[in-house]
Design a protein around this motif. Structure first.
Motif, PDB file in Angstrom:
ATOM      1  N   ASP A 138       0.777  -1.237   0.000  1.00 15.47           N
ATOM      2  CA  ASP A 138       0.000   0.000   0.000  1.00 15.47           C
ATOM      3  C   ASP A 138       0.809   1.288   0.000  1.00 15.47           C
ATOM      4  O   ASP A 138       0.288   2.329  -0.379  1.00 15.47           O
ATOM      5  CB  ASP A 138      -0.911   0.042   1.240  1.00 15.47           C
ATOM      6  CG  ASP A 138      -1.909  -1.095   1.251  1.00 15.47           C
ATOM      7  OD1 ASP A 138      -2.499  -1.394   0.205  1.00 15.47           O
ATOM      8  OD2 ASP A 138      -2.076  -1.701   2.333  1.00 15.47           O
ATOM      9  N   ASN A 139       2.043   1.256   0.468  1.00 14.05           N
ATOM     10  CA  ASN A 139       2.717   2.519   0.747  1.00 14.05           C
ATOM     11  C   ASN A 139       3.763   2.959  -0.265  1.00 14.05           C
ATOM     12  O   ASN A 139       4.558   3.854   0.022  1.00 14.05           O
ATOM     13  CB  ASN A 139       3.287   2.512   2.167  1.00 14.05           C
ATOM     14  CG  ASN A 139       2.204   2.771   3.197  1.00 14.05           C
ATOM     15  OD1 ASN A 139       1.061   3.044   2.854  1.00 14.05           O
ATOM     16  ND2 ASN A 139       2.547   2.685   4.453  1.00 14.05           N
ATOM     17  N   HIS A 140       3.798   2.372  -1.413  1.00  7.50           N
ATOM     18  CA  HIS A 140       4.502   2.933  -2.573  1.00  7.50           C
ATOM     19  C   HIS A 140       6.011   3.086  -2.453  1.00  7.50           C
ATOM     20  O   HIS A 140       6.615   3.813  -3.227  1.00  7.50           O
ATOM     21  CB  HIS A 140       3.904   4.295  -2.939  1.00  7.50           C
ATOM     22  CG  HIS A 140       2.489   4.246  -3.424  1.00  7.50           C
ATOM     23  ND1 HIS A 140       1.430   4.060  -2.571  1.00  7.50           N
ATOM     24  CD2 HIS A 140       1.973   4.364  -4.661  1.00  7.50           C
ATOM     25  CE1 HIS A 140       0.301   4.068  -3.276  1.00  7.50           C
ATOM     26  NE2 HIS A 140       0.606   4.241  -4.541  1.00  7.50           N
ATOM     27  N   GLU A 141       6.653   2.415  -1.509  1.00  7.70           N
ATOM     28  CA  GLU A 141       8.099   2.582  -1.379  1.00  7.70           C
ATOM     29  C   GLU A 141       8.831   2.156  -2.643  1.00  7.70           C
ATOM     30  O   GLU A 141       9.708   2.874  -3.129  1.00  7.70           O
ATOM     31  CB  GLU A 141       8.646   1.762  -0.205  1.00  7.70           C
ATOM     32  CG  GLU A 141       8.436   2.408   1.129  1.00  7.70           C
ATOM     33  CD  GLU A 141       8.782   1.473   2.249  1.00  7.70           C
ATOM     34  OE1 GLU A 141       9.840   1.659   2.874  1.00  7.70           O
ATOM     35  OE2 GLU A 141       7.971   0.547   2.503  1.00  7.70           O
ATOM     36  N   LEU A 142       8.504   0.983  -3.151  1.00  2.88           N
ATOM     37  CA  LEU A 142       9.199   0.492  -4.338  1.00  2.88           C
ATOM     38  C   LEU A 142       8.747   1.243  -5.587  1.00  2.88           C
ATOM     39  O   LEU A 142       9.531   1.420  -6.527  1.00  2.88           O
ATOM     40  CB  LEU A 142       9.015  -1.013  -4.483  1.00  2.88           C
ATOM     41  CG  LEU A 142       9.535  -1.847  -3.307  1.00  2.88           C
ATOM     42  CD1 LEU A 142       9.303  -3.331  -3.563  1.00  2.88           C
ATOM     43  CD2 LEU A 142      11.009  -1.562  -3.037  1.00  2.88           C
ATOM     44  N   TYR A 143       7.516   1.683  -5.606  1.00  4.81           N
ATOM     45  CA  TYR A 143       7.017   2.525  -6.695  1.00  4.81           C
ATOM     46  C   TYR A 143       7.821   3.831  -6.766  1.00  4.81           C
ATOM     47  O   TYR A 143       8.299   4.236  -7.830  1.00  4.81           O
ATOM     48  CB  TYR A 143       5.533   2.809  -6.457  1.00  4.81           C
ATOM     49  CG  TYR A 143       4.908   3.814  -7.383  1.00  4.81           C
ATOM     50  CD1 TYR A 143       4.545   3.458  -8.681  1.00  4.81           C
ATOM     51  CD2 TYR A 143       4.647   5.111  -6.959  1.00  4.81           C
ATOM     52  CE1 TYR A 143       3.936   4.376  -9.530  1.00  4.81           C
ATOM     53  CE2 TYR A 143       4.048   6.030  -7.795  1.00  4.81           C
ATOM     54  CZ  TYR A 143       3.695   5.662  -9.082  1.00  4.81           C
ATOM     55  OH  TYR A 143       3.105   6.571  -9.911  1.00  4.81           O
ATOM     56  N   CYS A 144       8.000   4.477  -5.622  1.00  2.00           N
ATOM     57  CA  CYS A 144       8.797   5.713  -5.579  1.00  2.00           C
ATOM     58  C   CYS A 144      10.242   5.434  -5.978  1.00  2.00           C
ATOM     59  O   CYS A 144      10.847   6.216  -6.734  1.00  2.00           O
ATOM     60  CB  CYS A 144       8.740   6.336  -4.189  1.00  2.00           C
ATOM     61  SG  CYS A 144       7.124   7.022  -3.751  1.00  2.00           S
ATOM     62  N   ALA A 145      10.789   4.319  -5.498  1.00  2.00           N
ATOM     63  CA  ALA A 145      12.155   3.955  -5.884  1.00  2.00           C
ATOM     64  C   ALA A 145      12.255   3.784  -7.395  1.00  2.00           C
ATOM     65  O   ALA A 145      13.223   4.242  -8.014  1.00  2.00           O
ATOM     66  CB  ALA A 145      12.581   2.667  -5.178  1.00  2.00           C
ATOM     67  N   GLY A 146      11.276   3.159  -7.986  1.00  2.00           N
ATOM     68  CA  GLY A 146      11.283   2.973  -9.438  1.00  2.00           C
ATOM     69  C   GLY A 146      11.312   4.291 -10.189  1.00  2.00           C
ATOM     70  O   GLY A 146      12.041   4.448 -11.168  1.00  2.00           O
ATOM     71  N   HIS A 147      10.542   5.252  -9.733  1.00  2.00           N
ATOM     72  CA  HIS A 147      10.558   6.557 -10.411  1.00  2.00           C
ATOM     73  C   HIS A 147      11.888   7.281 -10.200  1.00  2.00           C
ATOM     74  O   HIS A 147      12.345   7.999 -11.090  1.00  2.00           O
ATOM     75  CB  HIS A 147       9.356   7.397 -10.006  1.00  2.00           C
ATOM     76  CG  HIS A 147       8.120   6.976 -10.725  1.00  2.00           C
ATOM     77  ND1 HIS A 147       7.986   7.101 -12.092  1.00  2.00           N
ATOM     78  CD2 HIS A 147       6.986   6.389 -10.293  1.00  2.00           C
ATOM     79  CE1 HIS A 147       6.814   6.628 -12.468  1.00  2.00           C
ATOM     80  NE2 HIS A 147       6.191   6.174 -11.394  1.00  2.00           N
ATOM     81  N   LEU A 148      12.500   7.074  -9.054  1.00  2.00           N
ATOM     82  CA  LEU A 148      13.855   7.597  -8.855  1.00  2.00           C
ATOM     83  C   LEU A 148      14.809   6.979  -9.872  1.00  2.00           C
ATOM     84  O   LEU A 148      15.603   7.686 -10.502  1.00  2.00           O
ATOM     85  CB  LEU A 148      14.341   7.294  -7.436  1.00  2.00           C
ATOM     86  CG  LEU A 148      15.837   7.497  -7.183  1.00  2.00           C
ATOM     87  CD1 LEU A 148      16.232   8.963  -7.333  1.00  2.00           C
ATOM     88  CD2 LEU A 148      16.217   6.964  -5.803  1.00  2.00           C
TER      89      LEU A 148
END
Length: 192
Positions: free
Chosen positions: A113-123
């Motif tokens: 739910d908390n998008h940590e890996l999603y945010c990492a991917g955009h980084l």
């Protein structure tokens, strides 16, 4: 896309839209969240859990513009933001301002739910675009340090644990990072 239709739009994007996007990230708290994380603060965070992703997407957009239309002012502005990103990164490579400010002891506890890996991917995507556009490694170094932490944390084998993001993004980004750096373990993690 240098014709009479696209050229003016590309110029407007470079001179108006991208600077405005960076201005809005300042106003919305995306950039101040980096400063809070860098300073070890535990309050003052602005926005939802995925605020970092919006920043990284905009940084990627600036990089793509720099690739086709070098702009010293936009380049310097992006480098200033990259310096704040690098300052916010933890010594082990971790970088997620929501967790760093709100719950530093609970990172990687709610991947769904908390998008940590999603945010990492955009980084990672921003870093690859920036590196390809400018040849600079300042953002790529941040990305690879974080990717190394992810490779050491997730997967199969001793000391690793299962985990995947509830929102797709990290997989594609790891493939791009593997191609840009020639690092096979990033591709292996994407496959995992």
């Amino acid at each position: 896309i240098a014709d009479s239709f696209w050229a003016p739009r590309r110029e407007t994007n470079r001179t108006v839209s991208l600077p405005h996007s960076l201005d809005m990230l300042e106003r919305s708290g995306n950039i101040s969240n980096l400063e809070l994380a860098a300073a070890g603060k535990r309050e003052g965070y602005k926005g939802p859990v995925f605020m970092d992703s919006d920043l990284f997407k905009s940084m990627e957009s600036v990089a793509y513009s720099l690739a086709t239309d070098p702009d010293p002012l936009l380049d310097a502005r992006l480098d200033a933001v990259i310096a704040k990103v690098a300052a916010a990164q933890r010594p082990d490579g971790y970088l997620n301002t929501w967790y760093q400010v709100h719950e530093p002891d609970k990172r990687f506890t709610n991947l769904r739910d908390n998008h940590e890996l999603y945010c990492a991917g955009h980084l990672f995507e921003a870093a690859v675009a920036h590196f390809r556009a400018t040849g600079k490694k300042n953002l790529l170094d941040v990305a690879t340090k974080y990717a190394d932490l992810l490779c050491a944390t997730f997967g199969q084998g001793p000391g690793k644990r299962p985990g995947y993001c509830g929102h797709p993004e990290i997989e594609l980004a790891l493939v791009k990072l593997a191609r840009a750096t020639g690092t096979p373990r990033y591709f292996a993690l994407a496959k995992y």
